[in-house]
Design an enzyme around this catalytic site. Structure first.
Site, mmCIF file in Angstrom:
data_model
loop_
_atom_site.group_PDB
_atom_site.id
_atom_site.type_symbol
_atom_site.label_atom_id
_atom_site.label_comp_id
_atom_site.label_asym_id
_atom_site.label_seq_id
_atom_site.Cartn_x
_atom_site.Cartn_y
_atom_site.Cartn_z
ATOM 1 N N ASP A 323 0.796 -1.226 0.000
ATOM 2 C CA ASP A 323 0.000 0.000 0.000
ATOM 3 C C ASP A 323 0.833 1.283 0.000
ATOM 4 O O ASP A 323 0.387 2.305 -0.500
ATOM 5 C CB ASP A 323 -0.965 0.004 1.198
ATOM 6 C CG ASP A 323 -2.156 -0.941 0.951
ATOM 7 O OD1 ASP A 323 -2.380 -1.309 -0.214
ATOM 8 O OD2 ASP A 323 -2.840 -1.298 1.921
ATOM 9 N N GLY A 325 4.304 1.503 -1.120
ATOM 10 C CA GLY A 325 5.193 1.552 -2.280
ATOM 11 C C GLY A 325 4.486 1.501 -3.623
ATOM 12 O O GLY A 325 5.021 1.952 -4.625
ATOM 13 N N GLY A 409 -8.609 2.636 -0.907
ATOM 14 C CA GLY A 409 -9.733 1.983 -1.568
ATOM 15 C C GLY A 409 -10.726 1.474 -0.551
ATOM 16 O O GLY A 409 -11.344 2.247 0.171
ATOM 17 N N TYR A 411 -10.127 -0.333 2.239
ATOM 18 C CA TYR A 411 -9.690 -0.427 3.622
ATOM 19 C C TYR A 411 -9.340 0.928 4.221
ATOM 20 O O TYR A 411 -8.845 1.795 3.531
ATOM 21 C CB TYR A 411 -8.431 -1.297 3.704
ATOM 22 C CG TYR A 411 -8.661 -2.552 4.501
ATOM 23 C CD1 TYR A 411 -9.187 -3.687 3.910
ATOM 24 C CD2 TYR A 411 -8.363 -2.588 5.870
ATOM 25 C CE1 TYR A 411 -9.408 -4.831 4.650
ATOM 26 C CE2 TYR A 411 -8.576 -3.724 6.608
ATOM 27 C CZ TYR A 411 -9.099 -4.839 5.990
ATOM 28 O OH TYR A 411 -9.314 -5.968 6.721
ATOM 29 N N ASP A 412 -9.535 1.077 5.525
ATOM 30 C CA ASP A 412 -9.124 2.286 6.232
ATOM 31 C C ASP A 412 -8.167 1.886 7.348
ATOM 32 O O ASP A 412 -8.511 1.039 8.178
ATOM 33 C CB ASP A 412 -10.332 2.999 6.865
ATOM 34 C CG ASP A 412 -11.350 3.458 5.827
ATOM 35 O OD1 ASP A 412 -11.824 2.615 5.049
ATOM 36 O OD2 ASP A 412 -11.677 4.657 5.814
ATOM 37 N N HIS A 466 -6.528 -13.100 4.383
ATOM 38 C CA HIS A 466 -5.425 -12.217 3.978
ATOM 39 C C HIS A 466 -4.658 -11.778 5.211
ATOM 40 O O HIS A 466 -5.062 -12.075 6.342
ATOM 41 C CB HIS A 466 -5.964 -11.008 3.222
ATOM 42 C CG HIS A 466 -6.917 -10.174 4.036
ATOM 43 N ND1 HIS A 466 -8.253 -10.506 4.176
ATOM 44 C CD2 HIS A 466 -6.725 -9.058 4.779
ATOM 45 C CE1 HIS A 466 -8.839 -9.610 4.960
ATOM 46 N NE2 HIS A 466 -7.933 -8.727 5.348
ATOM 47 N N HIS A 629 -5.788 -12.090 8.915
ATOM 48 C CA HIS A 629 -7.211 -11.748 8.962
ATOM 49 C C HIS A 629 -8.086 -12.877 8.426
ATOM 50 O O HIS A 629 -8.172 -13.093 7.228
ATOM 51 C CB HIS A 629 -7.458 -10.452 8.185
ATOM 52 C CG HIS A 629 -8.780 -9.830 8.481
ATOM 53 N ND1 HIS A 629 -9.097 -8.543 8.136
ATOM 54 C CD2 HIS A 629 -9.883 -10.314 9.105
ATOM 55 C CE1 HIS A 629 -10.337 -8.284 8.523
ATOM 56 N NE2 HIS A 629 -10.829 -9.340 9.109
HETATM 57 CU CU LIG Z 1 -8.123 -7.407 6.834
#
Ligand SMILES: [Cu+2]
Ligand SMILES: *[C@@H]1O[C@H](CO)[C@@H](O)[C@H](O)[C@H]1NC(C)=O
Ligand SMILES: *[C@@H]1O[C@H](CO)[C@@H](O)[C@H](O)[C@H]1NC(C)=O
Ligand SMILES: *[C@@H]1O[C@H](CO)[C@@H](O)[C@H](O)[C@H]1NC(C)=O
EC number: 1.4.3.-
Length: 677
Positions: A323, A325, A409, A411-412, A466, A629
């Protein structure tokens, strides 16, 4: 000049010094981020250079080329304060199919150097090209046909850019991107409605689709129940909680001078970078006993965020995102909303990045800074043991938090740096936002007989397994430049036979000094150990080396991919949570400077293989906070915050508990927040 005039002048000067004791600081700090005007200058300088002739000139990264550490340190120690600071920018631009590394002197408005990078990997993708790529399928006949086959209206289709990774392709390869198309329509949560089974490959330099396959039609999950907007909840409900705000009747306790923040016993510099996001520099803590300010952290920031997905299907295997690079963790930062993203007493700061065209863009409210009244105690004790006395001492905990949210996108990531009066720095990272899901024919777990690489969260919706590996760059300078990394290992020992006590075992501590980089690759939890960064040249009165220690919060997670897997090669540092390298100005990014299409030849693990000496030199600690996750149903349609992090805690840094002499807070009459109507 008359004597009166001299007097007047002297008075005027004194008056100014008294009023503004920190006047020299408010002039630019050498680590201040580039301003909008500076970004405009950089654009003008590069456009009027030979590169400007190229139609394809695109700015991929524009950031401060920070002065050498010795110069910054000298400036901070005020020897050279007030002197004109060098202001240089580091720019990565693409022109004529080549990647250029350009250094611009911003004050002189000139190009200092321009070199073409010919190694593997490509720079961060620009927001403009991602947007352009995402629009391509809508005018691509085979995709229009795929949408028709699925009964999806083109006007409801939203495509997201996915970096394509590197899977052993020879040569430098093209700058490619893959797209995931989803269906919005009645929901804002299009991520929950993937058009599964389609692969779209885009050549970014040519900006056209170069690969397309519609392999299998899978039902698009329904929109119902996926929206997260308040207006769409049927029926909405309220929990029995009452509104509340933070009240500071005496005002804020911190001061922001340009980018320098002073609060309680802490001083630090806060800046924005399009790649790293939030950058903390020159953090020092005031030691009340010594009456001196002491150095702790020269620079700290998120160096990389690696997110590999665990589904080997054709449409999924390449989803192994970097995220920072590949996308730019700061570029995707989200403006913070007062009162909800940060409390009522927060102050906000803006950031500036450059577009593909080099124009400055303001990112309003990119950071917030606030004092946190946690309602917890900093220390306490109750004493009932002394006959006739009841002693109770409690000191409340107040801390200062600096926050940024990277919204990449779906995810925060909420990233916090919390400074405590005890001398600790607590770094937090929390995940929220929307999972990446895969369309499936399944509507119940009873139907599933094979490994589906994820959890069925709703009908036709599998949230794929993931990881998130957030790697921090921590250039600690504990009480000075030269530090040493120590593992204090806990080992079981036996009580010598034949003793006169019945006890058989105990644990004790052996300290291992990491002399070389190989000694400092640590898989946390593999053996019980405490990890310390000490200054071997400074001792407490008791003779202990002054230091800090790294404490992880949350279960440590390391990459489980096999060593010969391509994403693992690119993120080969991911199997250890701690690495220590000697400071090197050009080693800033854990996955390398060019991460898109990288091969792992310029990453933290590769540097560490040089096995340089790290004892009593300037060292950098790299720490990865990891999450494996496995999605659960509560993560649908949008996941509640999941947190982890670490603490840098003084360990023999102070002579005693630095808060023991802290005066108890008076019970002043604060407004009690009852609404008076
Ligand atoms: Cu996750
Ligand atoms: C600093 O790092 C760069 C990139 O890894 C490397 O090429 C260079 O040799 C290093 N310098 C020193 C003095 O180790
Ligand atoms: C730090 O260590 C280096 C290498 O041993 C030495 O050259 C330098 O003088 C030391 N610096 C300080 C500030 O102690
Ligand atoms: C809070 O303040 C209001 C207004 O001054 C007062 O009426 C109320 O009794 C107070 N409540 C408490 C719990 O002290």
């Amino acid at each position: 000049m008359s004597i009166q005039l001299w007097f007047l002048l002297l008075f005027f000067l004194l008056f100014h010094l008294l009023l503004h004791p920190c006047l020299p600081l408010s002039s630019a700090h050498p680590l201040d981020p580039l301003t909008a005007a500076e970004i405009s200058t950089i654009r003008r300088v590069i456009q009027s250079s030979h590169l400007g002739a190229s139609k394809s000139l695109a700015f991929h990264y524009v950031g401060l080329d920070e002065p050498d550490k010795t110069d910054v340190q000298a400036w901070a120690e005020s020897a050279t304060r007030g002197r004109r600071q060098r202001r240089r920018a580091f720019v990565v631009a693409r022109s004529g199919g080549e990647t250029h590394e350009i250094v611009v002197d911003v004050a002189d408005a000139s190009v200092v150097s321009d070199r073409v990078y010919r190694g593997s990997g490509y720079p961060i993708q620009t927001l403009d090209e991602l947007e352009a790529a995402a629009a391509l399928p809508l005018n691509y006949t085979p995709f229009v046909e795929s949408a028709r086959r699925r009964g999806v209206a083109l006007s409801d289709v939203v495509c997201s850019p996915l970096t394509a990774g590197w899977f052993g392709e020879p040569g430098r390869g093209r700058r490619r991107l893959k797209l995931q198309c989803c269906v919005a329509g009645e929901t804002a949560n299009f991520y929950m409605r993937p058009m599964e089974g389609i692969t779209v490959v885009v050549d970014l330099d040519e900006m056209r689709i170069i690969g397309y396959r519609d392999r299998v039609v899978v039902p698009v999950p329904k929109a119902e129940g996926t929206d997260y907007r308040a207006a769409k909840q049927r029926p909405p409900f309220a929990l029995e909680t009452k509104p509340g705000v933070v009240v500071q009747p005496a005002g804020k306790g911190f001061r922001i001078d340009g980018h320098v923040i002073r609060w309680s016993n802490w001083d630090f510099h806060l800046s924005y970078d399009a790649r790293a996001g939030l950058v903390i520099s020159l953090a020092s803590v005031y030691d009340a006993q010594k009456g001196a300010r002491r150095r702790v952290l020269y620079r700290g920031y998120v160096s990389e965020v690696f997110v590999p997905y665990m589904d080997p299907a054709e449409e999924w295997y390449f989803r192994t995102f970097f995220d920072a690079g590949e996308y730019g963790f700061g570029l995707w930062a989200s403006p913070l909303e007062p009162m909800t993203d940060c409390p009522a007493n927060a102050e906000f700061m803006d950031g500036y990045y450059a577009t593909q065209d080099g124009e400055p863009v303001k990112l309003p409210n990119v950071f917030c800074v606030f004092e946190r009244y946690s309602g917890d105690a900093a220390w306490r004790h109750t004493e009932l043991g002394i006959p006739g006395q009841m002693i109770r001492e409690v000191r409340p905990e107040v801390s200062l938090v600096v926050r940024m949210v990277g919204a990449l996108g779906n995810y925060d990531y909420v990233t916090d740096w919390e400074f405590k009066t005890s001398g600790s720095i607590k770094v937090g990272v929390s995940l929220t936002g929307i999972l990446e899901v895969k369309g499936t024919p399944y509507t119940h777990t009873d139907q599933i007989t094979t490994d589906v690489h994820g959890s069925l969260l709703a009908e036709n919706t599998i949230a794929v397994y993931h990881d998130h590996f957030v790697t921090y760059y921590l250039d600690l300078d504990i009480d000075g430049l030269n530090n040493t990394f120590i593992k204090s290992k806990l080992k079981t020992a036996r009580v010598a036979d034949g003793g006169d006590v019945p006890r058989r075992s105990y644990w004790t501590v052996t300290r291992e000094v990491a002399k070389m980089e190989a000694d400092a690759r640590v898989e946390i939890g593999s053996v019980p150990a405490e990890l310390l960064i000490v200054n071997p040249n400074k001792k407490t009165k008791m003779g202990n080396h002054v230091g800090y220690r790294l404490i992880t919060n949350g279960a440590p997670a390391a990459s489980l991919l096999s060593d010969d897997d391509y994403p693992q090669m690119r993120a080969s540092y991911g199997k250890k949570q701690v690495w220590v390298t000697p400071y090197n100005k050009s080693e800033k990014w854990a996955a390398g400077l060019y991460v898109d299409n990288s091969r792992g030849d310029d990453n933290l693990a590769a540097w560490s293989l040089r096995n340089r000496a790290i004892e009593n030199v300037d060292i950098v600690v790299w720490h990865t906070v990891g999450f494996h996750h496995i999605p659960y149903q509560e993560d649908f349609p949008l996941m509640p915050m999941l947190s982890s992090g670490f603490e840098l805690r003084p360990s023999n840094f102070f002579e005693i508990n630095p808060l023991i002499r802290l005066r108890p807070t008076k019970h002043t009459h604060l407004p009690n927040c009852t609404l008076i109507v």
